[in-house]
Enzyme design. Structure first.
Site, PDB file in Angstrom:
ATOM      1  N   GLU A  53       0.828  -1.211   0.000  1.00  0.00           N
ATOM      2  CA  GLU A  53       0.000   0.000   0.000  1.00  0.00           C
ATOM      3  C   GLU A  53       0.864   1.263   0.000  1.00  0.00           C
ATOM      4  O   GLU A  53       0.553   2.242  -0.687  1.00  0.00           O
ATOM      5  CB  GLU A  53      -0.920   0.008   1.225  1.00  0.00           C
ATOM      6  CG  GLU A  53      -1.885  -1.169   1.275  1.00  0.00           C
ATOM      7  CD  GLU A  53      -1.360  -2.364   2.052  1.00  0.00           C
ATOM      8  OE1 GLU A  53      -2.174  -3.077   2.657  1.00  0.00           O
ATOM      9  OE2 GLU A  53      -0.126  -2.590   2.036  1.00  0.00           O
ATOM     10  N   ALA A 155      12.864 -36.025  -6.779  1.00  0.00           N
ATOM     11  CA  ALA A 155      13.051 -36.327  -8.202  1.00  0.00           C
ATOM     12  C   ALA A 155      13.170 -37.831  -8.341  1.00  0.00           C
ATOM     13  O   ALA A 155      13.943 -38.467  -7.612  1.00  0.00           O
ATOM     14  CB  ALA A 155      14.305 -35.636  -8.744  1.00  0.00           C
TER      15      ALA A 155
END
Length: 361
Positions: A53, A155
């Site tokens: 913001e 993996a």
């Protein structure tokens, strides 16, 4: 797509620029629009610096007066390392704020909205909630479950092996898949592995992408302090913070050697070194997200403890037939005990496939 949806999508996209750079703060995005023109945008900066913001208000300058702000997460309303964003929004003269999701942080949780409304600002909320909750899943888990978000990465070959029978796992996947792993390491706060992986692979457990400015904390589970003094983890400990969890009663000389090398030792009772206690410790360090990059034993322990929030499973187009399986979850072959997942996306890196999935809870 209407203008509101269009602007909110842009705020969501702006937020992505902060991914991996803001922990322990959430990476929010903000857009300021006036007379159908974007006059300011911003994303959360590194911890202790501007929130989204504030960045957007600075960019908009005087044009913020009378404008609408679109922000993915409810603005904070308390003084922390930075001033309250609600105060800045009020002082900038913004007349309308459109919010994605309410911040579940007990210090905010609707109080930011109330502060804006009490100042006469129109507030609406509840936009792109599903997408933003996934985008901010690290932060939301840290707040709601009081532990870091856990990614399990592995993996494997197409038939589910992570290493050969001789323990060799270099390399199952190709260079493009490994580069994606380094991108993931750049995003998380810490990497957790076990001593088996250290002894088998002598990994560095760092991010080696060009331009990377910080390294994840390394967490090693090594109850008996078997980690070699000449391992790459130990020899690089002074340049990359490393914590080793070990059991009481380890050899004092080895403990002293590791500490002199820069290793931080966390000594616990043997049975107290578990996924739950490790995550509780990391929560107290304000770590939002960790990745488990480990072998069968430690990965399976996190899964069995129901402490995995997201899976990154790389699959190579190869068959091994025999070797070390990725996971060992049950003591029998009862199909009813299987862990059910929900596929999120399937991506391709070179010849390899990446399956991103969430547990079904």
């Amino acid at each position: 797509m209407g203008k509101l949806e269009e602007y909110f999508l842009k705020a969501y996209e702006v937020a992505e620029s902060g991914r991996g750079k803001t922990s322990p703060n959430p990476f929010a995005g903000a857009l300021i629009v006036k007379d159908n023109a974007i006059v300011g945008r911003g994303h959360t900066q590194s911890w202790g610096n501007d929130h989204a913001e504030i960045q957007a208000i600075k960019a908009a300058g005087k044009e913020a007066a009378g404008a609408t702000m679109y922000v993915t997460l409810e603005p904070c309303c308390f003084q922390g390392r930075t001033p309250a964003c609600t105060e800045a929004i009020i002082n900038a003269g913004i007349s309308r704020v459109v919010i994605g999701i309410i911040d579940p942080n007990p210090r905010v949780n609707g109080k930011g909205i109330s502060a804006l409304e009490e100042a006469g600002i129109e507030v609406k909320h509840g936009y792109m909630e599903k997408e933003i909750r996934q985008q901010l899943e690290y932060y939301l888990t840290w707040i709601e479950k009081q532990r870091p978000f856990v990614i399990l990465k592995t993996a494997m070959t197409l038939d589910g092996f992570i290493a050969g029978a001789d323990g060799n796992s270099k390399w199952i996947t190709g260079a493009e898949a490994r580069k994606r792993v380094h991108g993931l390491r750049q995003e998380v706060d810490a990497i957790i592995t076990g001593i088996g992986t250290i002894l088998a692979d002598d990994p560095q457990l760092n991010c080696r992408l060009e331009g990377n400015e910080s390294q994840p904390l390394r967490i090693i589970i090594d109850r008996d302090l078997r980690i070699p003094n000449e391992s790459r983890i130990v020899t690089s400990a002074k340049s990359q913070k490393t914590i080793v969890f070990c059991s009481e009663g380890c050899e004092p000389q080895k403990m002293e050697q590791l500490q002199k090398a820069g290793i931080q030792l966390e000594v616990r009772e043997r049975e107290a070194i578990s996924p739950q206690t490790i995550l509780s410790y990391l929560y107290e360090l304000h770590l939002n997200c960790v990745i488990v990059e480990a072998g069968n034993r430690l990965s399976s322990a996190f899964i069995r403890a129901d402490m995995v929030d997201k899976y990154f499973i790389f699959i190579a187009p190869s068959l091994l037939g025999n070797g070390l399986k990725a996971f060992s979850l049950t003591e029998n072959d009862n199909l009813s005990q299987r862990k059910k997942l929900r596929f999120d996306t399937i991506q391709y890196y070179g010849d390899d496939c990446l399956v991103i999935a969430y547990p079904q809870r």
